[in-house]
Every structure is written in C-alpha cells, then in structure tokens.
Design a protein around this motif. Structure first.
Motif, short mmCIF file in Angstrom:
data_model
loop_
_atom_site.label_atom_id
_atom_site.label_comp_id
_atom_site.label_asym_id
_atom_site.label_seq_id
_atom_site.Cartn_x
_atom_site.Cartn_y
_atom_site.Cartn_z
N THR A 35 0.84 -1.18 0.00
CA THR A 35 0.00 0.00 0.00
C THR A 35 0.89 1.24 0.00
N PRO A 36 0.66 2.19 -0.90
CA PRO A 36 1.48 3.42 -0.90
C PRO A 36 1.36 4.11 0.46
N ARG A 37 2.49 4.51 1.00
CA ARG A 37 2.47 5.15 2.30
C ARG A 37 3.64 6.12 2.41
N GLY A 38 3.58 6.97 3.42
CA GLY A 38 4.66 7.90 3.69
C GLY A 38 4.31 9.32 3.29
N GLN A 39 5.31 10.18 3.39
CA GLN A 39 5.11 11.60 3.16
C GLN A 39 5.34 11.96 1.71
N LEU A 40 4.44 12.78 1.17
CA LEU A 40 4.56 13.27 -0.19
C LEU A 40 4.51 14.79 -0.15
N ARG A 41 5.56 15.44 -0.69
CA ARG A 41 5.64 16.90 -0.67
C ARG A 41 5.37 17.44 -2.07
N VAL A 42 4.33 18.27 -2.19
CA VAL A 42 3.88 18.80 -3.48
C VAL A 42 3.82 20.32 -3.39
N ASP A 43 4.32 20.99 -4.42
CA ASP A 43 4.24 22.45 -4.48
C ASP A 43 3.32 22.84 -5.63
N ILE A 44 2.47 23.86 -5.38
CA ILE A 44 1.46 24.24 -6.36
C ILE A 44 1.11 25.70 -6.19
N GLY A 45 0.68 26.36 -7.27
CA GLY A 45 0.29 27.75 -7.22
C GLY A 45 -1.00 27.96 -6.43
N GLY A 46 -1.19 29.19 -5.96
CA GLY A 46 -2.28 29.49 -5.04
C GLY A 46 -3.67 29.23 -5.58
N SER A 47 -4.04 29.82 -6.71
CA SER A 47 -5.40 29.64 -7.21
C SER A 47 -5.63 28.22 -7.71
#
Length: 305
Positions: free
Chosen positions: A89-101
């Motif tokens: 099962t996929p697990r752990g921390q995922l860090r994603v960066d994305i624009g505000g709107s």
C-alpha cells in the motif's frame, strides 16, 4: 560502516545542499548523517565534501562519486519497487508544491478522493506562485502552468487551462467595454500578473483566427500571487487576465464579466514536474496517475465537477 546507508546519506547532502535539510529528509539526527559521510570519506580515502560554517560544496571527486552511485541507488530502488509495488500500500510523506489559485480551485477540492484512496499517504502542500528548487527544498513534485525551460526535470502534461480577460461590472460601466485588444491601451486600467521569478509583468495575450496579439502597457498595479491578483480584479482595480477556473465562481455570481471572449488565447498547458534523479516512489507514482485521471477535466473550462 553501513556503506549503502552512507552512500544514501552522502547523496542526500548533495541533493539538498546542506546537512540540515538532508538530515530532515532522511529523518535522522544531523550528527548521525555527518558521521556516515565522514566514514564514507575515510573508507574511500578522498574528500567528497568541503564544509564551512555557511555552506557545503561538492568536490570534483565527490561529484564524480555522486553521479556514479546515484545510478546504482536508482537501480536498487527500481528493483525494490518492482517487487513491492504490486502488493504494498502506498504510504509515507509526499511533498507537493502548487500555485495558489490552482490549489484553491482545482487540487484541494479533489483531494478527498485521493486521500480516501490512499489513506496511508501524508500530503504536505507548499502553496505559492514562487519558483522552488525541487532538490534543495526536498519537494517530490510541483504542479505548474506555462512553458518549461529546465531540461533536467521530467514533466507530464496534466491538462490545459483557459485564459480569460475580465473586469467588474462597475469598472466596465465607468471605463467602457473594449471590443478589441488594442483598446486596452486607450485609458483602461490593467492589473498585471507579475512573474514571481523575474518581477516582470506578463503581457495580456490574445488570439483570433490564427492572429496572435500581445498587449504590453504600463499597469496600474502588479501582483505576483494568483489569489491576490484575482482579488484585485474583484475589487474593481482594473482589467485582469486569469484562468477561467479561478474566476468561475465570480463569473457565475456576476461579480466579474468576461470581455474580449472572441480573442481568448490558446489553452495554457499545465504539467506535474519532478527531478530526473529523484526516484519515482510508489506514492509519487500513484499521485501522478491520479492527477492524470482527474486534473484535465477540473482545470479546463472553469466548471468544477
């Protein structure tokens, strides 16, 4: 010495740019990480890193060692993933960066589905329009619109957004409704979106019957964050050009009115981007697959589903 662990520790220092960020990403004490790198240097009999109180610099020998061992680490991780992904099962921390709107109007409303599918993934969102360094900031992927100019990154196309030009009814009543893009140069007040990277204003772009036009005039106000840029348009400060998904609610409510609709520019591409030398973990793989499934319909047309 655990040589494999030491190699991973050294690689993470190179990628992160300093010991503190590397130790945080590996979830180990800074002292432990430093000891592993020192033991690796002693084992090899060469200096891999030059350390000062302010920065860490990779030596020529260290760069060569990193490039050779990075391939080995990727191969090992690919082997492990191949054996484990089908039954784990996929697990752990995922860090994603994305624009505000894009975060507010597209990604976050869809996230309940992702979190329900993958309850063991912990998602950390960095929300801003600024450019980030995926390696040194320890980010797994970014979601961004526009052309890509970094060949060291892998990009997957996840949809295209519609750019619209709009203003408040009050503004149009006061200054008039332009019928052609060139009329924006005649006494109209423009609220420009400023590049977070360069600080320069993006031109207003238009296209019709194969003819492309860019309007570059001195703006009344410039803003480098997408939510604030939309807020300026809603405040009646001037004409804005923004994505239809960002302005969707305001258009439906009548708070904004689209103008020059016959001159909409070509759809604006969006990508999910990640480093070439960053292993595509099981959790990142399923996140990208999920984006490819749900993102195109949500970002196009401005109608949230």
């Amino acid at each position: 010495m655990d040589q494999l662990m030491a190699i991973r520790a050294f690689a993470r220092v190179v990628e992160a740019g300093n010991f503190t960020r590397a130790a945080d990403s590996l979830e180990m004490p800074n002292a432990t990480l430093s000891k592993l790198v020192q033991e690796l240097e002693a084992h090899l009999g060469v200096r891999l890193l030059q350390r000062t109180t302010r920065r860490v610099t990779v030596t020529p020998e260290g760069r060569d060692y990193y490039e050779k061992t990075a391939r080995i680490l990727r191969d090992l991780e690919d082997i492990d993933t191949g054996f484990n992904a089908a039954r784990s099962t996929p697990r752990g921390q995922l860090r994603v960066d994305i624009g505000g709107s894009t975060a507010r109007e597209v990604l976050i409303p869809a996230l309940p589905d992702f979190m329900a599918r993958y309850p063991d993934i912990r998602l950390d969102l960095g929300v801003s329009d600024r450019a980030v360094d995926l390696i040194s900031d320890n980010i797994d992927c970014v979601i961004r619109g526009g052309p890509l100019d970094n060949s060291s990154l892998i990009a997957r196309h996840i949809g295209a957004a519609t750019l619209i030009t709009c203003a408040t009814p009050g503004y149009l009543q006061t200054f008039g409704t332009p019928a052609y893009p060139q009329e924006l140069k005649n006494g109209h007040r423009l609220v420009s979106y400023l590049s977070p990277q360069t600080g320069r204003a993006f031109p207003f772009r238009f296209a019709r019957d194969g003819e492309k036009t860019e309007i570059k005039v001195d703006h009344r106000i410039g803003i480098n964050e997408s939510n604030a840029h939309l807020a300026a348009g809603l405040a009646g400060l001037g004409i804005i050009q923004t994505f239809s998904y960002a302005a969707c609610a305001a258009l439906k409510e009548g708070a904004l009115v689209e103008i020059l609709s016959a001159w909409r520019p070509a759809p604006y591409p969006f990508h999910v981007v990640y480093p070439q030398n960053r292993h595509l973990t099981h959790r990142l793989r399923v996140f990208i697959d999920w984006l490819l499934e749900c993102f195109p319909a949500r970002i196009s047309g401005g109608v949230m589903k």
